[in-house]
Design a protein around this motif. Sequence first.
Motif, PDB file in Angstrom:
ATOM      1  N   MET A   1      67.185  33.319  -5.614  1.00  0.00           N
ATOM      2  CA  MET A   1      66.835  34.693  -5.244  1.00  0.00           C
ATOM      3  C   MET A   1      65.575  34.693  -4.379  1.00  0.00           C
ATOM      4  SD  MET A   1      66.109  37.964  -7.724  1.00  0.00           S
ATOM      5  CE  MET A   1      65.696  39.544  -7.022  1.00  0.00           C
ATOM      6  N   SER A   2      65.602  35.418  -3.281  1.00  0.00           N
ATOM      7  CA  SER A   2      64.477  35.440  -2.351  1.00  0.00           C
ATOM      8  C   SER A   2      63.326  36.292  -2.880  1.00  0.00           C
ATOM      9  CB  SER A   2      64.921  36.003  -1.002  1.00  0.00           C
ATOM     10  OG  SER A   2      65.814  35.142  -0.355  1.00  0.00           O
ATOM     11  N   THR A   3      62.107  35.847  -2.578  1.00  0.00           N
ATOM     12  CA  THR A   3      60.936  36.689  -2.769  1.00  0.00           C
ATOM     13  C   THR A   3      60.809  37.539  -1.514  1.00  0.00           C
ATOM     14  OG1 THR A   3      59.898  34.984  -4.125  1.00  0.00           O
ATOM     15  CG2 THR A   3      58.471  36.698  -3.234  1.00  0.00           C
ATOM     16  N   TYR A   4      60.882  38.831  -1.689  1.00  0.00           N
ATOM     17  CA  TYR A   4      61.107  39.767  -0.585  1.00  0.00           C
ATOM     18  C   TYR A   4      59.788  40.236   0.031  1.00  0.00           C
ATOM     19  CZ  TYR A   4      63.545  43.696   1.729  1.00  0.00           C
ATOM     20  OH  TYR A   4      64.085  44.591   2.623  1.00  0.00           O
ATOM     21  N   PHE A   5      59.656  40.084   1.340  1.00  0.00           N
ATOM     22  CA  PHE A   5      58.496  40.563   2.089  1.00  0.00           C
ATOM     23  C   PHE A   5      58.951  41.352   3.316  1.00  0.00           C
ATOM     24  CE2 PHE A   5      56.315  37.423  -0.455  1.00  0.00           C
ATOM     25  CZ  PHE A   5      55.047  37.954  -0.638  1.00  0.00           C
ATOM     26  N   ASP A   6      59.974  42.187   3.133  1.00  0.00           N
ATOM     27  CA  ASP A   6      60.509  42.967   4.250  1.00  0.00           C
ATOM     28  C   ASP A   6      60.665  44.440   3.869  1.00  0.00           C
ATOM     29  OD1 ASP A   6      61.295  43.152   6.882  1.00  0.00           O
ATOM     30  OD2 ASP A   6      63.369  42.542   6.526  1.00  0.00           O
ATOM     31  N   TYR A   7      59.667  44.968   3.163  1.00  0.00           N
ATOM     32  CA  TYR A   7      59.730  46.336   2.660  1.00  0.00           C
ATOM     33  C   TYR A   7      59.629  47.379   3.768  1.00  0.00           C
ATOM     34  CZ  TYR A   7      59.437  44.546  -2.091  1.00  0.00           C
ATOM     35  OH  TYR A   7      59.710  43.900  -3.276  1.00  0.00           O
ATOM     36  N   ALA A   8      59.126  47.003   4.949  1.00  0.00           N
ATOM     37  CA  ALA A   8      59.098  47.949   6.058  1.00  0.00           C
ATOM     38  C   ALA A   8      60.499  48.162   6.631  1.00  0.00           C
ATOM     39  CB  ALA A   8      58.153  47.460   7.156  1.00  0.00           C
ATOM     40  N   ALA A   9      61.400  47.205   6.381  1.00  0.00           N
ATOM     41  CA  ALA A   9      62.788  47.354   6.819  1.00  0.00           C
ATOM     42  C   ALA A   9      63.546  48.272   5.873  1.00  0.00           C
ATOM     43  CB  ALA A   9      63.471  45.994   6.905  1.00  0.00           C
ATOM     44  N   THR A  10      63.425  47.976   4.570  1.00  0.00           N
ATOM     45  CA  THR A  10      64.034  48.817   3.546  1.00  0.00           C
ATOM     46  C   THR A  10      63.511  48.386   2.192  1.00  0.00           C
ATOM     47  OG1 THR A  10      66.141  49.774   2.804  1.00  0.00           O
ATOM     48  CG2 THR A  10      66.072  47.381   3.081  1.00  0.00           C
ATOM     49  N   CYS A  11      63.623  49.286   1.215  1.00  0.00           N
ATOM     50  CA  CYS A  11      63.147  49.020  -0.137  1.00  0.00           C
ATOM     51  C   CYS A  11      64.302  49.101  -1.124  1.00  0.00           C
ATOM     52  CB  CYS A  11      62.100  50.065  -0.552  1.00  0.00           C
ATOM     53  SG  CYS A  11      60.654  50.161   0.508  1.00  0.00           S
ATOM     54  N   PRO A  12      64.222  48.371  -2.224  1.00  0.00           N
ATOM     55  CA  PRO A  12      65.183  48.584  -3.299  1.00  0.00           C
ATOM     56  C   PRO A  12      64.975  49.979  -3.888  1.00  0.00           C
ATOM     57  CG  PRO A  12      63.393  47.183  -4.052  1.00  0.00           C
ATOM     58  CD  PRO A  12      63.195  47.371  -2.576  1.00  0.00           C
ATOM     59  N   ILE A  13      66.022  50.575  -4.410  1.00  0.00           N
ATOM     60  CA  ILE A  13      65.888  51.926  -4.941  1.00  0.00           C
ATOM     61  C   ILE A  13      65.128  51.905  -6.266  1.00  0.00           C
ATOM     62  CG2 ILE A  13      68.111  51.896  -6.154  1.00  0.00           C
ATOM     63  CD1 ILE A  13      68.409  54.875  -5.283  1.00  0.00           C
ATOM     64  N   ASP A  14      64.230  52.844  -6.429  1.00  0.00           N
ATOM     65  CA  ASP A  14      63.455  53.000  -7.649  1.00  0.00           C
ATOM     66  C   ASP A  14      64.375  53.426  -8.799  1.00  0.00           C
ATOM     67  OD1 ASP A  14      60.652  53.599  -8.968  1.00  0.00           O
ATOM     68  OD2 ASP A  14      61.899  55.369  -9.330  1.00  0.00           O
ATOM     69  N   GLU A  15      64.090  52.958  -9.998  1.00  0.00           N
ATOM     70  CA  GLU A  15      64.944  53.258 -11.156  1.00  0.00           C
ATOM     71  C   GLU A  15      65.034  54.759 -11.424  1.00  0.00           C
ATOM     72  OE1 GLU A  15      66.964  51.516 -13.086  1.00  0.00           O
ATOM     73  OE2 GLU A  15      66.617  49.725 -11.868  1.00  0.00           O
ATOM     74  N   GLU A  16      63.913  55.473 -11.330  1.00  0.00           N
ATOM     75  CA  GLU A  16      63.931  56.924 -11.544  1.00  0.00           C
ATOM     76  C   GLU A  16      64.764  57.619 -10.478  1.00  0.00           C
ATOM     77  OE1 GLU A  16      60.077  58.687 -12.104  1.00  0.00           O
ATOM     78  OE2 GLU A  16      59.365  56.974 -13.276  1.00  0.00           O
ATOM     79  N   ALA A  17      64.654  57.134  -9.241  1.00  0.00           N
ATOM     80  CA  ALA A  17      65.447  57.710  -8.156  1.00  0.00           C
ATOM     81  C   ALA A  17      66.931  57.445  -8.374  1.00  0.00           C
ATOM     82  CB  ALA A  17      64.996  57.133  -6.817  1.00  0.00           C
ATOM     83  N   LEU A  18      67.249  56.237  -8.845  1.00  0.00           N
ATOM     84  CA  LEU A  18      68.644  55.896  -9.115  1.00  0.00           C
ATOM     85  C   LEU A  18      69.215  56.777 -10.223  1.00  0.00           C
ATOM     86  CD1 LEU A  18      71.051  54.080  -8.510  1.00  0.00           C
ATOM     87  CD2 LEU A  18      70.091  52.400 -10.105  1.00  0.00           C
ATOM     88  N   GLU A  19      68.434  57.018 -11.247  1.00  0.00           N
ATOM     89  CA  GLU A  19      68.875  57.904 -12.330  1.00  0.00           C
ATOM     90  C   GLU A  19      69.124  59.311 -11.801  1.00  0.00           C
ATOM     91  OE1 GLU A  19      65.996  57.752 -15.440  1.00  0.00           O
ATOM     92  OE2 GLU A  19      66.288  55.604 -15.827  1.00  0.00           O
ATOM     93  N   ALA A  20      68.247  59.782 -10.919  1.00  0.00           N
ATOM     94  CA  ALA A  20      68.431  61.110 -10.333  1.00  0.00           C
ATOM     95  C   ALA A  20      69.703  61.164  -9.490  1.00  0.00           C
ATOM     96  CB  ALA A  20      67.212  61.478  -9.483  1.00  0.00           C
ATOM     97  N   TYR A  21      69.981  60.072  -8.783  1.00  0.00           N
ATOM     98  CA  TYR A  21      71.193  60.009  -7.946  1.00  0.00           C
ATOM     99  C   TYR A  21      72.449  60.095  -8.812  1.00  0.00           C
ATOM    100  CZ  TYR A  21      74.439  58.571  -4.318  1.00  0.00           C
ATOM    101  OH  TYR A  21      75.478  58.538  -3.429  1.00  0.00           O
ATOM    102  N   VAL A  22      72.468  59.335  -9.873  1.00  0.00           N
ATOM    103  CA  VAL A  22      73.640  59.320 -10.754  1.00  0.00           C
ATOM    104  C   VAL A  22      73.833  60.686 -11.412  1.00  0.00           C
ATOM    105  CG1 VAL A  22      74.609  58.314 -12.859  1.00  0.00           C
ATOM    106  CG2 VAL A  22      73.505  56.842 -11.164  1.00  0.00           C
ATOM    107  N   LYS A  23      72.752  61.276 -11.898  1.00  0.00           N
ATOM    108  CA  LYS A  23      72.833  62.588 -12.558  1.00  0.00           C
ATOM    109  C   LYS A  23      73.322  63.666 -11.584  1.00  0.00           C
ATOM    110  CE  LYS A  23      70.027  65.906 -15.187  1.00  0.00           C
ATOM    111  NZ  LYS A  23      70.889  65.934 -16.384  1.00  0.00           N
TER     112      LYS A  23
END
Length: 378
Positions: A1-23
Amino acid sequence: MSTYFDYAATCPIDEEALEAYVKASSEFYGNTRSLHDPGTKAEVLLSHCRKTLANLLGVNKEGIYFTSGGTESNLLAMEGLMKAGKGNHLITSAAEHSSVINSAKKLEADGYEISWVPLTMEGTIDVRELENLMRENTVLVCIQHVNSDIGTIQPIRRIRKVCDEWGALLHSDCVQSFGKVDLNSITPYLDSFSLSSHKVYGPKGVGALYINPSVSFQPLLPNGTHESGVRAGTINTPGIAAFTTAAAKSIRELHKRQSKIESLKREFLTALKDIRNHITVVCESVNSVPIIGLCMHGLEGHWVMLEANRHGYAFSTGSACQVRSEGSPSILEAVGISGEEAKSFIRLSFSHEQTSADIQGLVECLKEIVSSYSVLSS
């Protein structure tokens, strides 16, 4: 698994945001323009998100329009505001995101006049040259707030003053600055600005455009029914709910995240000291923007990226939307870096969730790459 240093390209979704999406997907599935109860329920959620985002930004909620992301927001703003003005002159820079550059070229093909303001060697807009480019028929100035390749912050207030002297509108691409710096310090000086969800740990395919309600403009597509007619197409209610959740969290934790990013950048630059003679930091500054651009002397940036990936570290050679076919971001030429040196460019972008171990590991990886090249070339 890569150690990610490309957050300006895109970010993983936050857990709270993911919960809001599902709800929102399961409970607020109605079309916001439908008149039945499920549609009304979705419209109430949408209105809440619009008000929440407006409050976070310190702007009027009537000016917030949800979109598919920063690219669409920039296009809608530029097309709408240019066609609303009495003149036909647009000013922007060659260091803008590709969506702004491509929209400017489209407007030029449609008969509008485009001027390109240069940057200083520090990576900021040359305000004196901007003053020289302004005309009576200048309708709009488009300048991004934070550059996506080297992280420089533009002097929005000074640019606003120039615009006011000539009666021009000011649009800013704030995709890379939202959630990283305090946007409330500049939103009063902007007529419009664009945001993107996935840069603040929200889902992809969602963004927002703000246009001051006092500005009269024509939508790109006529007779639209969504977003007050500004943007056609069914609203992505779950995505907007998740975006708003992620945005609220990023603003709530802004100072803590800023402090962490500054600490990580300082540690990274300090740890590079053993190989600083092999590296140039482009427009070096320790601020809360989580981006550092490097030129690796004598090395191809793409090769460095692939070698680092092989060692488990992921970063880029510039904005995924911006890099030109020859592989160098346009801002590098603007700040005086030659074409040959620009080929050695890599972009590192950080996250508040990273650790000191991540930073030290990345530095050791870069040291090993530099050392390996030195052995191979000797």
